[in-house]
Structures are given as C-alpha cells and as structure tokens.
Write an enzyme that holds these catalytic residues in place. Structure first.
Site, PDB file in Angstrom:
ATOM      1  N   ARG A   1      -3.266  -9.983   5.311  1.00 36.35           N
ATOM      2  CA  ARG A   1      -3.793 -10.010   3.942  1.00 36.35           C
ATOM      3  C   ARG A   1      -2.693  -9.502   3.017  1.00 36.35           C
ATOM      4  O   ARG A   1      -2.293  -8.328   3.114  1.00 36.35           O
ATOM      5  CB  ARG A   1      -5.051  -9.148   3.842  1.00 36.35           C
ATOM      6  CG  ARG A   1      -5.728  -9.174   2.479  1.00 36.35           C
ATOM      7  CD  ARG A   1      -7.016  -8.356   2.521  1.00 36.35           C
ATOM      8  NE  ARG A   1      -7.719  -8.386   1.242  1.00 36.35           N
ATOM      9  CZ  ARG A   1      -7.500  -7.544   0.236  1.00 36.35           C
ATOM     10  NH1 ARG A   1      -6.598  -6.576   0.357  1.00 36.35           N
ATOM     11  NH2 ARG A   1      -8.185  -7.644  -0.893  1.00 36.35           N
TER      12      ARG A   1
ATOM     13  N   LYS B   1       0.821  -1.215   0.000  1.00 38.12           N
ATOM     14  CA  LYS B   1       0.000   0.000   0.000  1.00 38.12           C
ATOM     15  C   LYS B   1       0.853   1.262   0.000  1.00 38.12           C
ATOM     16  O   LYS B   1       2.071   1.231   0.212  1.00 38.12           O
ATOM     17  CB  LYS B   1      -0.953  -0.025   1.189  1.00 38.12           C
ATOM     18  CG  LYS B   1      -2.094  -1.013   1.007  1.00 38.12           C
ATOM     19  CD  LYS B   1      -3.115  -0.908   2.124  1.00 38.12           C
ATOM     20  CE  LYS B   1      -4.299  -1.840   1.859  1.00 38.12           C
ATOM     21  NZ  LYS B   1      -5.286  -1.808   2.967  1.00 38.12           N
TER      22      LYS B   1
END
Length: 284
Positions: free
Chosen positions: A262, A228
């Site tokens: 995740r 991210k």
C-alpha cells in the site's frame, strides 16, 4: 504450512492474482487531514489523481474517508460515506481497476460496495464493528484485516509489547478466525501487521523482519509503510522526503514474501519493483 491463495475473488466475476510479483495498492485519501498532505484529494481532483496511479501501474486503488494517522479523531459514518461514495462512483465509472474501501464501519462499507468497491480494508480487523464482517460475507468480497493497538487518537501514547511479532500474529489469526465464523471464506482474507499503528520503531522493524512468519499463517500479507514515521525515524526525514526510504522498505517487504504494498508513490514503486524483480528472477 498452508500457502496463500493465488487469487482473490472480486465482484462481477473478476479475480485478483496474488501469484508472482507483489501488487501495488495506490492510496487515495478523500480526507482533509491524512498525515501525508499530497495524498489528500478533494472531489474535483479524484479523477486526475486516479489517472496518475492507473497510468503508473497501480493494481488496486484504496479509497479512504477517515484519517487514521496518530492523533486523528473519529469520523461519523455519515460524513465518511459522503466522502467515499462519490469517489468510488467516479473511479468505477471510468476504470475497471479493483477498488479497496478503507473503513472500519459497516454502514460505510455497505454504501461503498453498492457504489462499486470490491474489497474491504479494515484497520480494526473487524474488532470495532463486528457487523462489518456480515457486510463482507453478504457481498462475497475479500477483507484486509489490519492489526492496531488502541485507537488512532491515542495509539502512539507509549505502546508496549513483550513480543510484538508473536502478539500481532496471534491477534491477526484470531481476527481471521472470527471473520470465518461470520461467513467469510479463508481464501478471501488478507492480513496486515499495521506498521505504525500503536507500534514503536523497534516493533515496526520486528514486523518488517517477521514478514515470513506472518506469511506462515497461510494468509497473504499486505504491508503499508509508505512515508510513515518509521521511515522518518530511520532516515531523519519528514514525510515529503521519505520516498527513497519507502521504496527501500517496499523492496525489502517483497523480498520477504509480501503480496500487496500500500503506497503513496505508485509509479516510482512500480518501477523499483520491476528492477528488483528482474534482478531477483533474471526475467524482464
């Protein structure tokens, strides 16, 4: 303090153990526009992509049919269903691995669970479609409740918090209480602080440092920070170059008590965690 349950009950009499080492959830995006291009697959590539994750040591496959990257537009339920149901059917037809369905829509969840999914992973923490709670309760499946501020299209337009960790924790506790009011058992709830979803860099750092506080709610904690923009802001790298930073973040999250990670890079993360756990525990 109430400690997280050691296992989540899954359909077909199975359980998913949360005691011990963290579980690794592999990301499978059947979308044309998810932020990390290499995580996107079309229908023809689903089996090969899942095979790599299963062979790499994934504990869960997370199937998503709607991008939630910053700036993403809403996808209609019919389109999302057309994307995820064939993927779930293909995976379930070959493997018994738990399948998480990344959706915020009750209709998509209903179709996906009937196709063989085991878990609902809702980025809106049941806030956008309350009927999703009823679907989860009726099927008796676990739910992952994620915090986000705003909607994906605009959530990174100057987000602001007085105290991000406190506000996120309180929001997730309220969402969990709502879930229980609709018939979802407390021990079937996982919380996710939503790294990057309506958060500044300082907010993301506070949440990663605050994992013990989130775990103190009594719910298992999922962390999704793989590749991210927070990793990019710290390292100065684009998404393709964020593997090392993502692994560093994963090891930190586990050291602080995260139960599920995740990730995009399953095999690399699994190997890193094996080494981390061997040094942490003294056991191979």
């Amino acid at each position: 303090m109430i400690m997280p349950s050691h296992a989540l009950r899954l359909p077909r009499g199975r359980t998913m153990e949360l005691a011990g080492a963290a579980l690794v959830m592999g990301i499978l995006n059947v979308t044309p526009d998810s932020f990390y291009e290499k995580s996107r697959v079309n229908r023809d590539a689903i089996i090969d992509a899942c095979a790599r994750m299963v062979e790499g040591g994934a504990d869960i496959i997370d199937v998503g049919g709607e991008s939630s990257r910053p700036g993403a537009s809403y996808v209609e339920a019919a389109t999302e269903t057309e994307r995820v149901v064939p993927a779930v059917e293909l995976i379930r037809g070959r493997w018994d691995i738990p399948i998480s369905l990344d959706t915020r829509k009750a209709a998509v969840a209903e179709a996906g669970l009937k196709a063989g999914a085991d878990i609902i992973n809702d980025i809106s923490a049941l806030g956008e479609d309350p009927a999703l709670a009823d679907v989860a309760a009726s099927h008796g499946v676990p739910v992952i409740l994620m915090h986000k501020k705003g909607i994906p299209k605009t959530m990174q337009d100057r987000p602001y918090y007085e105290d991000c960790l406190r506000e996120v924790r309180e929001s997730l506790e309220a969402a969990a209480e709502f879930a229980q009011s609709r018939g979802i058992s407390r021990d079937m709830i996982v919380i996710d602080p939503g790294i990057g979803f309506g958060k500044r860099l300082e907010d993301n750092i506070a949440l990663m440092r605050g994992i013990p506080s989130l775990r103190g709610t009594g719910y298992p904690v999922l962390i999704g920070i793989s590749r991210k923009s927070a990793i990019g802001m710290i390292t100065g790298r684009e998404a393709d170059g964020r593997l090392a930073g993502s692994i560093g973040a994963a090891c930190w999250a586990v050291s602080q008590g995260a139960s599920i990670l995740r990730v995009h890079d399953v095999a690399e993360t699994v190997d890193a965690l094996k080494v981390f756990e061997a040094f942490r525990t003294g056991k191979r």
